[in-house]
Design an enzyme around this catalytic site. Structure first.
Site, PDB file in Angstrom:
ATOM      1  N   GLY A 113       0.872  -1.144   0.014  1.00  6.49           N
ATOM      2  CA  GLY A 113      -0.001  -0.046   0.104  1.00  6.49           C
ATOM      3  C   GLY A 113       0.766   1.173   0.054  1.00  6.49           C
ATOM      4  O   GLY A 113       0.514   2.324   0.658  1.00  6.49           O
ATOM      5  N   SER A 172      -0.423   0.521  -9.401  1.00  6.31           N
ATOM      6  CA  SER A 172      -0.591  -0.252  -7.988  1.00  6.31           C
ATOM      7  C   SER A 172      -1.931  -0.714  -7.448  1.00  6.31           C
ATOM      8  O   SER A 172      -2.827   0.193  -7.450  1.00  6.31           O
ATOM      9  CB  SER A 172       0.048   0.435  -6.966  1.00  6.31           C
ATOM     10  OG  SER A 172      -0.117  -0.209  -5.595  1.00  6.31           O
ATOM     11  N   LYS A 210       3.871   3.632 -15.936  1.00  7.67           N
ATOM     12  CA  LYS A 210       3.967   2.280 -15.648  1.00  7.67           C
ATOM     13  C   LYS A 210       2.272   1.873 -15.746  1.00  7.67           C
ATOM     14  O   LYS A 210       1.649   2.285 -15.016  1.00  7.67           O
ATOM     15  CB  LYS A 210       4.412   1.988 -14.448  1.00  7.67           C
ATOM     16  CG  LYS A 210       4.677   0.577 -14.005  1.00  7.67           C
ATOM     17  CD  LYS A 210       5.485   0.076 -12.865  1.00  7.67           C
ATOM     18  CE  LYS A 210       5.706  -1.289 -12.198  1.00  7.67           C
ATOM     19  NZ  LYS A 210       6.512  -1.467 -11.410  1.00  7.67           N
ATOM     20  N   THR A 240       2.074  -5.425 -10.871  1.00  6.67           N
ATOM     21  CA  THR A 240       1.535  -6.832 -10.274  1.00  6.67           C
ATOM     22  C   THR A 240       0.093  -6.883 -10.729  1.00  6.67           C
ATOM     23  O   THR A 240      -0.518  -5.995 -11.180  1.00  6.67           O
ATOM     24  CB  THR A 240       1.560  -6.703  -8.923  1.00  6.67           C
ATOM     25  OG1 THR A 240       0.777  -5.622  -8.393  1.00  6.67           O
ATOM     26  CG2 THR A 240       3.153  -6.620  -8.376  1.00  6.67           C
ATOM     27  N   GLY A 261       5.969 -12.328  -9.987  1.00  6.34           N
ATOM     28  CA  GLY A 261       6.884 -13.720 -10.069  1.00  6.34           C
ATOM     29  C   GLY A 261       6.275 -14.510 -11.246  1.00  6.34           C
ATOM     30  O   GLY A 261       5.651 -14.066 -12.093  1.00  6.34           O
ATOM     31  N   GLY A 290       7.437 -11.411 -13.896  1.00  6.50           N
ATOM     32  CA  GLY A 290       7.827 -12.702 -14.004  1.00  6.50           C
ATOM     33  C   GLY A 290       9.202 -12.755 -14.853  1.00  6.50           C
ATOM     34  O   GLY A 290       9.078 -14.352 -15.094  1.00  6.50           O
TER      35      GLY A 290
END
Ligand SMILES: Cc1cc2nc3c(=O)[nH]c(=O)nc-3n(C[C@H](O)[C@H](O)[C@H](O)COP(=O)(O)O)c2cc1C
Length: 335
Positions: A113, A172, A210, A240, A261, A290
């Protein structure tokens, strides 16, 4: 192969993930210690938005949120390091626990956060840097802010003069409502505001955007059009994901937050290649998500990336992944 990492990894994986994160950052704050873990990376310069990166392998945002370990991270071998996300005012982020390893999936779910010491503190840390190297700031917004666009502008004003580029993080998943700023009108307003800050401060800081990996085809078309119209210097693809692929096996897969990942590798490379098609190669793309092996890094370059970044791969593979990624990218370039 750095011998330090396998030992460090065993220790770090025995700890709570946030404690392990804190310890890693503190260790890397010592450039001498970082040099012990450093890898030899081939010299393979690449130019993005007028910046000359010594190699195209970067550290993604989120590991060094407050810019306390920049010299050490560059000493490891990264061609560039993105610090942050930074918010204008300090904020604690979400309650703990807020970061989880998914061991069976080589993945992480985090809901930090945007915990940040705030732009002024980060600026003071950047002033203490000693080593050269390309550093970017990931710009964030405070959770309780009434004007999030003003937050990005304020972070750029304070931190911009001390870095080589700035990335607008509207992707985010852990700040409610933030991703709505990926909407066309909001993006135009953000970049108009940031361009004004650049003009007023006589800053040359290139501005990157982004994006989330969860964008629809329509979103990709819109973001690409804004990027072209507003002269955005590069797109960072991607953050993510809020998706939870069926393949996940770890009991932690049900945790709320952004997944990073191995399971993100395919989907984020797919989004990257759609952006390559939508932007027609006019805007440099940085591929993130990833990268756990050289082959994953090479796939990003084959899908249109000029450079790559990783974070979760660093947790699993350590600094060796920097060298491996650089070599795999060199092999792609040679063909
Ligand atoms: C613990 C953690 C914190 C992160 N914090 C940020 C952040 O502050 N700003 C941001 O843009 N991305 C952040 N990210 C996303 C990463 O920069 C990256 O885009 C994402 O994890 C996918 O790459 P990876 O699979 O190599 O980790 C964070 C990721 C993790 C795992």
């Amino acid at each position: 192969m750095s011998l330090l990492f396998p030992i460090a990894r065993r220790l770090l994986f025995s700890m709570d993930p946030e404690r392990a994160h804190g310890l890693t950052v503190r260790a890397l704050a010592s450039p001498a210690l970082a040099r012990l873990a450093a890898v030899r990376v081939p010299d393979m310069p690449v130019e993005i938005a007028g910046l000359r990166l010594p190699n195209p392998v970067g550290l993604a945002a989120g590991l060094d949120k407050n810019a306390v370990a920049v010299d050490g991270l560059l000493a490891l071998g990264f061609g560039f390091v993105e610090i942050g996300g930074v918010t204008p005012n300090p904020q604690p982020g979400n309650p703990r626990p807020r970061v989880f390893r998914l061991l069976e999936d080589r993945a992480v779910i985090n809901r930090y956060g945007l915990n940040s010491d705030g732009a002024e503190a980060v600026a003071r840390n950047l002033e203490r840097r000693r080593a050269p190297g390309i550093v970017g700031v990931n710009l964030g917004a405070n959770k309780e802010s009434a004007d999030r666009i003003a937050d990005y502008a304020e972070c750029l004003r304070v931190v911009g003069p001390l870095v080589d580029y700035a990335t607008v993080n509207v992707s985010s998943p852990n700040t409610p409502g933030l991703r709505a700023l990926q909407d066309r009108a909001a993006l135009v307003e953000i970049f108009e505001r940031l361009n004004r800050v650049r003009d007023e401060g006589r800053l040359k800081t290139p501005l990157f955007l982004k994006v989330a990996p969860d964008l629809t085809a329509e979103d990709i078309t819109d973001v690409s059009a804004v990027a072209r119209d507003m002269g955005i210097d590069a797109l960072v693809i991607a953050n993510t994901t809020i998706a939870r692929p069926d393949s996940l096996r770890s009991p932690n897969r049900t945790e709320v937050g952004g997944l990073s990942g191995a399971p993100l590798s395919g989907p984020s490379t797919e989004v990257l290649s759609r952006f390559r098609d939508a932007t027609g190669g006019e805007i440099p793309l940085i591929g993130v998500g990833g990268i756990m092996s050289g082959a994953d890094a090479a796939a990003k370059v084959q899908a249109g990336a000029s450079a790559v970044q990783f974070y979760t791969g660093m947790i699993w593979r350590g600094p060796d992944l920097i060298r491996e990624s650089a070599e795999a990218i060199a092999a792609v370039r040679a063909t």
